[in-house]
Design a protein around this motif. Sequence first.
Motif, PDB file in Angstrom:
ATOM      1  N   TYR A  12       2.687 -10.126  -0.781  1.00 36.80           N
ATOM      2  CA  TYR A  12       2.996  -9.349  -2.109  1.00 36.80           C
ATOM      3  C   TYR A  12       1.817  -8.312  -1.980  1.00 36.80           C
ATOM      4  CZ  TYR A  12       6.239 -12.912  -3.518  1.00 36.80           C
ATOM      5  OH  TYR A  12       7.354 -13.566  -3.606  1.00 36.80           O
ATOM      6  N   LEU A  14       0.529  -5.968  -3.868  1.00 37.83           N
ATOM      7  CA  LEU A  14      -0.120  -5.833  -5.192  1.00 37.83           C
ATOM      8  C   LEU A  14      -1.084  -7.198  -5.599  1.00 37.83           C
ATOM      9  CD1 LEU A  14       2.364  -4.053  -7.363  1.00 37.83           C
ATOM     10  CD2 LEU A  14       0.914  -3.169  -6.005  1.00 37.83           C
ATOM     11  N   ASP A  15      -0.665  -8.275  -4.844  1.00 44.90           N
ATOM     12  CA  ASP A  15      -1.526  -9.503  -4.925  1.00 44.90           C
ATOM     13  C   ASP A  15      -2.968  -9.181  -4.216  1.00 44.90           C
ATOM     14  OD1 ASP A  15       0.074 -10.546  -6.746  1.00 44.90           O
ATOM     15  OD2 ASP A  15       0.751 -12.155  -5.563  1.00 44.90           O
ATOM     16  N   PRO A  18      -4.726  -5.566  -5.874  1.00 47.14           N
ATOM     17  CA  PRO A  18      -4.606  -5.197  -7.318  1.00 47.14           C
ATOM     18  C   PRO A  18      -4.593  -3.858  -8.064  1.00 47.14           C
ATOM     19  CG  PRO A  18      -5.744  -7.256  -6.985  1.00 47.14           C
ATOM     20  CD  PRO A  18      -6.093  -6.404  -5.514  1.00 47.14           C
ATOM     21  N   ALA A  21      -1.848  -1.322  -8.423  1.00 52.32           N
ATOM     22  CA  ALA A  21      -0.812  -1.390  -9.607  1.00 52.32           C
ATOM     23  C   ALA A  21      -1.643  -1.215 -10.846  1.00 52.32           C
ATOM     24  CB  ALA A  21      -0.554  -2.831  -9.758  1.00 52.32           C
ATOM     25  N   ARG A  29       4.562  -4.160 -13.563  1.00 57.73           N
ATOM     26  CA  ARG A  29       3.495  -4.590 -12.480  1.00 57.73           C
ATOM     27  C   ARG A  29       4.393  -6.057 -11.963  1.00 57.73           C
ATOM     28  NH1 ARG A  29      -2.465  -4.928 -11.917  1.00 57.73           N
ATOM     29  NH2 ARG A  29      -2.367  -3.674 -13.939  1.00 57.73           N
ATOM     30  N   VAL A  30       5.031  -6.985 -12.975  1.00 60.12           N
ATOM     31  CA  VAL A  30       5.559  -8.111 -12.607  1.00 60.12           C
ATOM     32  C   VAL A  30       6.667  -7.445 -11.609  1.00 60.12           C
ATOM     33  CG1 VAL A  30       6.734 -10.146 -13.453  1.00 60.12           C
ATOM     34  CG2 VAL A  30       4.855  -9.547 -14.543  1.00 60.12           C
ATOM     35  N   ARG A  33       5.787  -6.188  -8.457  1.00 62.22           N
ATOM     36  CA  ARG A  33       5.143  -7.384  -7.299  1.00 62.22           C
ATOM     37  C   ARG A  33       6.169  -7.662  -6.542  1.00 62.22           C
ATOM     38  NH1 ARG A  33       4.866 -12.458  -7.226  1.00 62.22           N
ATOM     39  NH2 ARG A  33       3.132 -13.567  -6.177  1.00 62.22           N
ATOM     40  N   GLN A  34       7.275  -7.958  -6.918  1.00 58.89           N
ATOM     41  CA  GLN A  34       8.295  -8.782  -6.395  1.00 58.89           C
ATOM     42  C   GLN A  34       8.940  -7.903  -5.222  1.00 58.89           C
ATOM     43  OE1 GLN A  34       8.961 -11.728  -6.803  1.00 58.89           O
ATOM     44  NE2 GLN A  34       7.515 -11.876  -8.072  1.00 58.89           N
ATOM     45  N   THR A  37       6.368  -5.649  -1.356  1.00 59.32           N
ATOM     46  CA  THR A  37       5.945  -6.846  -0.068  1.00 59.32           C
ATOM     47  C   THR A  37       5.842  -5.812   1.489  1.00 59.32           C
ATOM     48  OG1 THR A  37       8.203  -7.317   0.106  1.00 59.32           O
ATOM     49  CG2 THR A  37       6.900  -8.651  -1.354  1.00 59.32           C
TER      50      THR A  37
END
Length: 247
Positions: A12, A14-15, A18, A21, A29-30, A33-34, A37
């Motif tokens: 991911y 954005l993980d 960070p 985002a 953001r949630v 994030r999905q 990738t």
Amino acid sequence: MKPPAPRLRRCYVLDEDPDLAGGLEPNMRVAARQLATAPVVLLLAGPQPLQAWYGCAIRGPGLLVIEGVIARELRVACRVATELLGPGDLLRPWDLDTQELVPREVVWRVLDDAKVALLDESFAHRIRQWPSIAEELLARAERRAESLAIERAIASHPRVDMRVSMLLWHLAGRWGKVQTDGAVRIGLPLTHRLLGELVGAERPSVSHALGRLAKAGLVKQDGRDWTLSGTPADHAEAALRPLHPHV
């Protein structure tokens, strides 16, 4: 060129990064994030053919450094100019000018084990509803260009002492950590040869310059750690002192 056999996984983005985002509201953001990738190539220290991966991102944003330190060595007419890259830097396939008349060679060296995300056309398509991500990636490319411009100005100074001193402070702005005594520690594997490639000087001249700065109590090397004491102004003053002052 066929990409080498990788140590590969998916992440991911954005993980891992960070700040990409930073312009998104929490609920957006949630969702982002999905979908944001990408495959990640794990690169061990040593020479690595990063250009072999450009084909995987030719229609996307490019290759995003997630972790590690990478040196890009550009060789022209038996001289080497080096750029240090780290987390957040974006390497774009179309940065290579195929119309350039001057023969050159690019060699990539991973100094610290690295992770590089392949941001391809599919990634660009999936994040298009969040333009702030693409804008941040573009800003990364602009900051990289500005950093190179600063390094070019540093390398143009006639005194190697000044070049080395200002380069260390330039690197400290990104990789440095302020210690309790106010000194700044840089945790980078900077050999004297590598510093020479960064400032356009021969290794013996760099060693001599570092010796002068160390004697002045401004630079200390401990393994791969470099400690800068004082301020950039203190370093500039020391670097400009006459090599052979009159007694």
